[in-house]
Write a protein that holds these residues in place. Sequence first.
Motif, PDB file in Angstrom:
ATOM      1  N   GLU A 200      -1.191 -12.105   1.607  1.00 45.71           N
ATOM      2  CA  GLU A 200      -1.363 -10.771   2.175  1.00 45.71           C
ATOM      3  C   GLU A 200      -0.910  -9.768   1.123  1.00 45.71           C
ATOM      4  OE1 GLU A 200      -1.041  -9.207   6.459  1.00 45.71           O
ATOM      5  OE2 GLU A 200       0.987  -8.994   5.650  1.00 45.71           O
ATOM      6  N   LEU A 201      -1.806  -8.875   0.733  1.00 44.71           N
ATOM      7  CA  LEU A 201      -1.533  -7.860  -0.272  1.00 44.71           C
ATOM      8  C   LEU A 201      -1.446  -6.486   0.383  1.00 44.71           C
ATOM      9  CD1 LEU A 201      -4.230  -9.069  -2.810  1.00 44.71           C
ATOM     10  CD2 LEU A 201      -1.776  -9.477  -3.018  1.00 44.71           C
ATOM     11  N   GLN A 202      -0.496  -5.691  -0.066  1.00 43.48           N
ATOM     12  CA  GLN A 202      -0.388  -4.320   0.426  1.00 43.48           C
ATOM     13  C   GLN A 202      -0.204  -3.380  -0.764  1.00 43.48           C
ATOM     14  OE1 GLN A 202       3.227  -2.576   2.295  1.00 43.48           O
ATOM     15  NE2 GLN A 202       1.982  -2.402   4.137  1.00 43.48           N
ATOM     16  N   TYR A 203      -0.983  -2.320  -0.783  1.00 41.58           N
ATOM     17  CA  TYR A 203      -0.938  -1.329  -1.874  1.00 41.58           C
ATOM     18  C   TYR A 203      -0.516   0.010  -1.282  1.00 41.58           C
ATOM     19  CZ  TYR A 203      -2.935   1.929  -5.388  1.00 41.58           C
ATOM     20  OH  TYR A 203      -3.147   2.945  -6.295  1.00 41.58           O
ATOM     21  N   VAL A 204       0.650   0.489  -1.701  1.00 41.38           N
ATOM     22  CA  VAL A 204       1.192   1.758  -1.219  1.00 41.38           C
ATOM     23  C   VAL A 204       1.251   2.739  -2.378  1.00 41.38           C
ATOM     24  CG1 VAL A 204       3.181   2.915  -0.180  1.00 41.38           C
ATOM     25  CG2 VAL A 204       2.553   0.604   0.563  1.00 41.38           C
ATOM     26  N   SER A 205       0.796   3.955  -2.133  1.00 37.36           N
ATOM     27  CA  SER A 205       0.812   5.004  -3.149  1.00 37.36           C
ATOM     28  C   SER A 205       1.794   6.104  -2.739  1.00 37.36           C
ATOM     29  CB  SER A 205      -0.589   5.602  -3.326  1.00 37.36           C
ATOM     30  OG  SER A 205      -0.575   6.653  -4.270  1.00 37.36           O
TER      31      SER A 205
END
Length: 475
Positions: A200-205
């Motif tokens: 599970e990948l999560q990308y937060v900016s």
Amino acid sequence: MTIRGYDEGWRVMGRRTEWWCGRTVMTCMAALCAVAVLPGPARAQAREQGMAAGSPVPYAFADDARQVEGASNRTEAVQLAPGGTYRSSLQNNEKAYYRLRLDSASNAYVSATAVPRAGTTVASSDGIKVSLQDSAGRTCFSGDADEARFGPTGSPRPLTAWASRRAGPDGLACQTAGTYYVAVERTSRADSSPDDWSLELQYVSEPALEKTGPTTAPETWNSASPEPVSGTAQPRRGGTSFNDARALEEGVWKGGIRAGQTLYYRVPVDWGQQLYATAELGAADGDGFLGTALVMSLHNPVRAFVGNARTEYDGTPRAAVLEPLPAVAYENRYTVDDQVGGMRFAGWYYLAAHLAAETADKFGDGAIELLLSVRVSGAPGAEPAYAGAAEPRGVFEVTEEDTDAAASGATAASGREGGDSDATMKLVAAGGIGAGSVLVLGLGVWTVVARRRAGGSSAMASGAVARGYEPPRAP
């Protein structure tokens, strides 16, 4: 780079198979009704995995996670969007690439949670590593690249590692706008299980500040242990992942944990506040000693590892206590200390309590009491003056709704309350409409079939087919 031997969580994942519920209409109805009453991500997992009623809920991936394939080379890497959550997989000793498009001002955080299959044999040195690279293949040495390993607990469980690009005058590399690559690597022994691990990948900016502030982390802060939290322990069951983590407010909370299991909780911590947490394992019948039995890990709002606490176990109550942490502050990021640097923004902080699988050999496979003591001290302070909005929105703030969720015990996914005394009724209420519709439809079909049989019509040749996974075994 930080290398860790202790992390949060395990995940039960079944083997894909097909099952038939055509022998009787009622069999199919029972399965559908069981799925209908499950909450949030667990319901979606049940549909996919063919989970039978009463089975343990596996790691609950995000409902809105998009399925992507990791590329073996950077030129074929799929692009991840800010604020997005994704599902993928990782083979033994494989490195998978994903693409990012970054501006020159925003901070980027990418976490990867690797989920081995239940029953997988793992070595203490097995794990995953996450790094961020520029278009020339150079690693962004921001100090925020991470490696996670299973460690001495010896349990197959979710491992979460992360990497980041920190923009600004203090950044060490990767400051320009352009294409970047996330590399997720599985570091396992050659004789480790060849089964794929789910990801599970999560990308937060995180947006830049309107104007540059202090770039030095606080050198002093209140590191004294607080007074123990008083009051009667209230029931509060943990979730199975970051996505259905159970909300907690300050207080003492109790539940049960089984060998090999990981329970997830979340606590809202605002700017200027400090978090303290203790996990205590209750007494159990049995004989033996484990040097590492209970591990409690803390992760911040972008799922980055902050710190952990662990304890041995001999059947008598033992506690794992997190070291005192600094108050949440933007400038905490300007340090090489994981525990200080991890407390860099407000939002939901995640506690993951894992009980070693080996505990069952010495103290049985029944649930052992788990007590969580949580304290959040300090008045909420003003948030930094961001020049834009984070993605996903609201990830770096604590709202009134968050405070209410912590009081009620809502899950991260649905906001549904999580009290234990009426848990069954709430599950039924959550799926009442769907289950009722299935029941009415099923009874209608059953009636038609009965009438046709009574009139000499032939019986139905086959039933409906549902596709999914074989139900996993309980830990």
